[in-house]
Design a protein around this motif. Structure first.
Motif, PDB file in Angstrom:
ATOM      1  N   ALA A 227       0.568  -1.247  -0.283  1.00 51.67           N
ATOM      2  CA  ALA A 227       0.196  -0.124  -0.415  1.00 51.67           C
ATOM      3  C   ALA A 227       0.922   1.017   0.129  1.00 51.67           C
ATOM      4  CB  ALA A 227      -1.348   0.096   1.129  1.00 51.67           C
ATOM      5  N   THR A 228       0.225   2.289  -0.248  1.00 54.54           N
ATOM      6  CA  THR A 228       0.585   3.674  -0.007  1.00 54.54           C
ATOM      7  C   THR A 228      -0.251   4.627   0.010  1.00 54.54           C
ATOM      8  OG1 THR A 228       2.720   5.077  -0.973  1.00 54.54           O
ATOM      9  CG2 THR A 228       0.874   4.771  -2.882  1.00 54.54           C
ATOM     10  N   VAL A 229       0.146   6.288  -0.077  1.00 52.98           N
ATOM     11  CA  VAL A 229      -0.320   6.738   0.836  1.00 52.98           C
ATOM     12  C   VAL A 229      -1.196   7.356   0.735  1.00 52.98           C
ATOM     13  CG1 VAL A 229       0.357   6.934   3.596  1.00 52.98           C
ATOM     14  CG2 VAL A 229       1.621   8.327   1.638  1.00 52.98           C
ATOM     15  N   SER A 230      -1.576   7.474  -1.098  1.00 53.95           N
ATOM     16  CA  SER A 230      -1.966   8.315  -1.866  1.00 53.95           C
ATOM     17  C   SER A 230      -2.931   7.379  -3.397  1.00 53.95           C
ATOM     18  CB  SER A 230      -1.896   9.528  -2.229  1.00 53.95           C
ATOM     19  OG  SER A 230      -0.902  10.240  -3.026  1.00 53.95           O
ATOM     20  N   PRO A 231      -3.908   7.360  -3.546  1.00 53.59           N
ATOM     21  CA  PRO A 231      -3.845   6.714  -4.988  1.00 53.59           C
ATOM     22  C   PRO A 231      -2.923   7.990  -6.059  1.00 53.59           C
ATOM     23  CG  PRO A 231      -5.842   7.460  -4.104  1.00 53.59           C
ATOM     24  CD  PRO A 231      -5.374   8.067  -3.134  1.00 53.59           C
ATOM     25  N   SER A 232      -2.524   8.789  -5.907  1.00 54.79           N
ATOM     26  CA  SER A 232      -1.561   9.236  -7.004  1.00 54.79           C
ATOM     27  C   SER A 232      -0.757   9.057  -6.966  1.00 54.79           C
ATOM     28  CB  SER A 232      -1.381  10.673  -7.124  1.00 54.79           C
ATOM     29  OG  SER A 232      -2.956  11.376  -7.569  1.00 54.79           O
ATOM     30  N   TYR A 233      -0.015   8.720  -5.955  1.00 54.16           N
ATOM     31  CA  TYR A 233       1.568   8.434  -5.481  1.00 54.16           C
ATOM     32  C   TYR A 233       1.799   7.147  -6.116  1.00 54.16           C
ATOM     33  CZ  TYR A 233       5.627   7.644  -2.538  1.00 54.16           C
ATOM     34  OH  TYR A 233       7.062   8.199  -2.803  1.00 54.16           O
ATOM     35  N   ALA A 234       0.979   5.656  -5.802  1.00 51.59           N
ATOM     36  CA  ALA A 234       0.644   4.694  -5.969  1.00 51.59           C
ATOM     37  C   ALA A 234       1.360   4.768  -7.694  1.00 51.59           C
ATOM     38  CB  ALA A 234      -0.797   4.183  -5.882  1.00 51.59           C
ATOM     39  N   ARG A 235      -0.001   5.359  -8.148  1.00 53.92           N
ATOM     40  CA  ARG A 235       0.151   5.634  -9.722  1.00 53.92           C
ATOM     41  C   ARG A 235       1.984   6.321 -10.544  1.00 53.92           C
ATOM     42  NH1 ARG A 235      -4.771   7.031  -9.462  1.00 53.92           N
ATOM     43  NH2 ARG A 235      -3.976   9.112  -9.656  1.00 53.92           N
ATOM     44  N   GLU A 236       2.184   7.163  -9.637  1.00 58.51           N
ATOM     45  CA  GLU A 236       3.474   7.660  -9.981  1.00 58.51           C
ATOM     46  C   GLU A 236       4.767   6.647  -9.300  1.00 58.51           C
ATOM     47  OE1 GLU A 236       2.137  12.547  -8.770  1.00 58.51           O
ATOM     48  OE2 GLU A 236       3.332  11.413  -7.425  1.00 58.51           O
ATOM     49  N   ILE A 237       4.855   6.151  -8.417  1.00 60.34           N
ATOM     50  CA  ILE A 237       5.897   5.474  -7.900  1.00 60.34           C
ATOM     51  C   ILE A 237       6.693   4.050  -8.747  1.00 60.34           C
ATOM     52  CG2 ILE A 237       5.936   6.276  -5.516  1.00 60.34           C
ATOM     53  CD1 ILE A 237       4.731   3.449  -5.225  1.00 60.34           C
ATOM     54  N   TYR A 252       6.005  -4.098 -11.941  1.00 64.82           N
ATOM     55  CA  TYR A 252       5.934  -5.747 -11.804  1.00 64.82           C
ATOM     56  C   TYR A 252       5.075  -5.913 -10.619  1.00 64.82           C
ATOM     57  CZ  TYR A 252       7.184 -10.419 -10.441  1.00 64.82           C
ATOM     58  OH  TYR A 252       6.595 -11.979 -10.671  1.00 64.82           O
ATOM     59  N   ARG A 253       4.532  -5.745  -9.537  1.00 63.42           N
ATOM     60  CA  ARG A 253       3.811  -6.063  -8.393  1.00 63.42           C
ATOM     61  C   ARG A 253       2.932  -4.409  -8.410  1.00 63.42           C
ATOM     62  NH1 ARG A 253       5.075  -7.769  -3.472  1.00 63.42           N
ATOM     63  NH2 ARG A 253       3.533  -8.597  -3.846  1.00 63.42           N
ATOM     64  N   ALA A 254       2.333  -4.823  -9.971  1.00 61.40           N
ATOM     65  CA  ALA A 254       1.129  -3.172  -9.516  1.00 61.40           C
ATOM     66  C   ALA A 254       0.102  -3.668  -9.364  1.00 61.40           C
ATOM     67  CB  ALA A 254       1.134  -2.546 -11.362  1.00 61.40           C
ATOM     68  N   ALA A 255      -0.489  -5.798  -9.660  1.00 61.28           N
ATOM     69  CA  ALA A 255      -1.697  -5.533  -9.541  1.00 61.28           C
ATOM     70  C   ALA A 255      -1.869  -6.188  -7.566  1.00 61.28           C
ATOM     71  CB  ALA A 255      -2.064  -6.686  -9.722  1.00 61.28           C
ATOM     72  N   ASP A 256      -1.156  -6.053  -7.007  1.00 67.05           N
ATOM     73  CA  ASP A 256      -0.541  -5.835  -5.671  1.00 67.05           C
ATOM     74  C   ASP A 256      -0.415  -4.264  -5.031  1.00 67.05           C
ATOM     75  OD1 ASP A 256      -0.702  -8.773  -5.526  1.00 67.05           O
ATOM     76  OD2 ASP A 256       1.332  -9.131  -6.374  1.00 67.05           O
ATOM     77  N   LEU A 257      -0.686  -3.421  -5.582  1.00 62.55           N
ATOM     78  CA  LEU A 257      -0.525  -1.938  -5.355  1.00 62.55           C
ATOM     79  C   LEU A 257      -1.605  -1.671  -4.993  1.00 62.55           C
ATOM     80  CD1 LEU A 257       1.606   0.257  -4.514  1.00 62.55           C
ATOM     81  CD2 LEU A 257       1.754   0.393  -6.642  1.00 62.55           C
ATOM     82  N   THR A 258      -1.982  -1.068  -3.655  1.00 58.18           N
ATOM     83  CA  THR A 258      -2.640   0.046  -3.862  1.00 58.18           C
ATOM     84  C   THR A 258      -2.850   1.371  -2.677  1.00 58.18           C
ATOM     85  OG1 THR A 258      -4.522  -2.035  -3.082  1.00 58.18           O
ATOM     86  CG2 THR A 258      -5.329   0.330  -2.569  1.00 58.18           C
ATOM     87  N   GLY A 259      -3.281   2.463  -3.401  1.00 57.37           N
ATOM     88  CA  GLY A 259      -3.413   3.571  -3.089  1.00 57.37           C
ATOM     89  C   GLY A 259      -4.450   3.921  -1.515  1.00 57.37           C
ATOM     90  N   ILE A 260      -3.681   3.890  -0.551  1.00 56.13           N
ATOM     91  CA  ILE A 260      -4.993   4.532   0.390  1.00 56.13           C
ATOM     92  C   ILE A 260      -4.360   5.917   0.926  1.00 56.13           C
ATOM     93  CG2 ILE A 260      -5.570   3.592   2.609  1.00 56.13           C
ATOM     94  CD1 ILE A 260      -5.762   1.335   1.409  1.00 56.13           C
ATOM     95  N   LEU A 261      -5.587   7.152   0.903  1.00 60.78           N
ATOM     96  CA  LEU A 261      -5.134   8.308   1.059  1.00 60.78           C
ATOM     97  C   LEU A 261      -5.658   8.100   3.367  1.00 60.78           C
ATOM     98  CD1 LEU A 261      -5.051  11.214  -0.277  1.00 60.78           C
ATOM     99  CD2 LEU A 261      -7.034  11.197   0.604  1.00 60.78           C
ATOM    100  N   ASN A 262      -4.156   9.358   3.055  1.00 58.81           N
ATOM    101  CA  ASN A 262      -4.421   8.530   4.835  1.00 58.81           C
ATOM    102  C   ASN A 262      -5.472   9.720   5.598  1.00 58.81           C
ATOM    103  OD1 ASN A 262      -1.792   7.610   5.195  1.00 58.81           O
ATOM    104  ND2 ASN A 262      -0.671   9.362   5.438  1.00 58.81           N
TER     105      ASN A 262
END
Length: 498
Positions: A227-237, A252-262
């Motif tokens: 997970a990361t701390v915002s949807p936009s950052y999940a795309r940016e990284i 490679y792990r995009a299917a397992d990556l989610t952005g959840i806003l703090n």
């Protein structure tokens, strides 16, 4: 976990693993998250607990502390696990290893900002103890989910993977949250032998990163979900620009990556009841905000000008935060009668630049180096605009605090800033969605134009009040993020049980 069949009616048990936690120890937004998310999860019926290193401030703040276990030697000869609680009653485990954690300076570096040379042992111990808890070796409580935060806890994912290989079943489902990918926990390759992991874990599909060892890569590589701390950052990284060399792995792990806003702790950040403020206010009754502005100007030695547009900065003073844009554009702010209050510390060059600005513009610019929690609240309450012109920003809480306290955020469109701030365009002003000022390119001209738009809107008091009212009414509490993490946990558990 293997063989489990999680349903919504079963209360999840979650162990959050992190290096800092508000209100005991805070160097940035991570501490605010750890101090609030587990509490929100407990309020929703989950059994969320926290594991922290025994830094002096954490040990001193632990309420109702009791010894849980004396741990076998690992990275340090003497190590005791304590259990207590936060002031809000969230259960907390603390690793008491004085030779590793009882030191001056911040959690990661000495008083001269030099990283401690044994940081790999200090935070490897954090990850190792997390897995001992998950395996039931240290307490009569075992989590369903081990939720590690940032590089300091990244090695927990590797130890969990190793435990699964040894036992044939994984002690817990693993989730790893990236709060800032730029901080990676990089160490020389030769320290790998101290970690107690199999040799094949130091490969390109393991901890190895360009010949070094990376703790954050452990979390990205071995966790069940990221997970990361915002949807936009999940795309940016997942891009070369923001991926810090790990974009390939993240794609490679995009299917397992989610952005959840703090979220924001609505109890700690409430201008209607905040004890740090000289006057209280809310979105509908804002007289107290004018009182806070006048009081802040007096407290800090700014000119007592109620109509001056007061800009606030509460930030680490680092290049990432785009603060050189403020330094270069300050003369235009002063020329229009604006004022600036800066609270923060960091890079010596930026500290010196802001202190020089304070000398150049007495009565218009005040700089306080360091950090004071109560003063940060008073700045948000007194400021008209909070400046967050970041080069990149995983989530950012400053802009949310600003909106909650009626300080309109001026931000660059990136990461969580893009997800939370709606620009004061004519269209957004007309439909009532505007809540701040957003610029696109990380360039001086774009920043200066956004500042000018703030002055133009401030000259229209009726419109300014409407935008401020909308900004203060935005909801950024922890309810939605806590539910989103629960959904993420259950999806990961179901995938593991399949």
């Amino acid at each position: 976990m293997s063989g489990s069949n999680p349903t919504r009616s079963v209360a999840l048990k979650i162990l959050h693993v992190a290096a800092e936690c508000y209100p005991w120890l805070k160097t940035g937004g991570l501490a605010d998250v750890i101090g609030a998310l587990p509490s929100a999860q407990c309020a929703q019926g989950m059994d969320a607990r926290i594991l922290l290193p025994g830094f002096p401030a954490i040990r001193a703040g632990l309420i109702d502390a009791k010894r849980v276990a004396v741990m076998p030697p690992r990275f340090v000869a003497e190590c005791v696990l304590w259990q207590g609680r936060l002031p809000d009653n969230t259960p907390v485990y603390v690793i008491d290893a004085p030779s590793l954690f009882d030191r001056p300076g911040n959690p990661y570096a000495d008083g001269d900002q030099r990283p401690y040379p044994d940081n790999h042992r200090r935070f490897a111990l954090l990850g190792w103890v997390a897995v001992q808890l998950a395996a039931g070796h240290l307490a009569d409580w075992r989590p369903d989910v081990l939720h590690a935060h940032d590089w300091h806890a990244g090695l927990a994912s590797a130890y969990l993977k190793h435990a699964a290989l040894l036992r044939g079943v994984k002690p817990a489902t693993s989730v790893f949250t990236v709060h800032n990918l730029a901080y990676q926990g990089l160490f020389p390759a030769y320290i790998f032998g101290e970690l107690g992991l199999p040799g094949n874990f130091f490969q390109y599909d393991g901890l190895e990163f360009h010949g070094q060892l990376s703790f954050i890569k452990s979390g990205l590589q071995f966790s069940d979900r990221i997970a990361t701390v915002s949807p936009s950052y999940a795309r940016e990284i997942q891009s070369v620009e923001h991926g810090c060399g790990l974009d390939g792995l993240l794609r490679y792990r995009a299917a397992d990556l989610t952005g959840i806003l703090n979220g924001v702790d609505a109890a700690s950040w409430n201008p209607a009841s905040d004890p740090a403020l000289p006057g209280h206010f809310d979105a509908e009754k804002t007289v107290g905000k004018a009182r806070c502005k006048a009081s802040l100007q007096k407290e800090l030695g700014l000119a007592g000008a109620p109509n001056a547009l007061l800009f606030g900065v509460v930030s680490r003073l680092t290049e990432q935060k785009g603060l050189h844009l403020i330094l270069a554009g300050m003369w235009k702010i002063i020329a229009q009668g604006g004022q600036l209050m800066v609270l923060g510390s960091g890079e010596a060059e930026l500290e010196a630049g802001f202190k020089q600005m304070e000398l150049d513009y007495p009565g218009s610019v005040v700089v306080r180096l360091g950090f004071e929690e109560s003063l940060s609240h008073r700045i948000f309450a007194g400021a008209d605009v909070v400046l967050v012109p970041s080069r990149f920003e995983p989530c950012g809480l400053t802009q949310m605090y600003g909106m909650r306290y009626g300080a309109l955020p001026l931000v660059r469109r990136t990461g969580g800033l893009a997800d939370t701030v709606v620009d004061c365009t004519l269209e957004n002003l007309a439909d009532g969605t505007a809540c701040g000022f957003v610029f696109e390119r990380f360039e001086q001209a774009d920043f200066d134009a956004a500042v000018q738009r703030a002055f133009v809107l401030h000259a229209k008091p009726t419109q300014w009040r409407e935008v401020r009212r909308h900004a203060m009414g935005r909801q950024f509490d922890w309810t939605a993020p806590a539910l989103a993490y629960e959904a993420l946990y259950r999806a990961a558990m179901q995938a593991g049980a399949a």
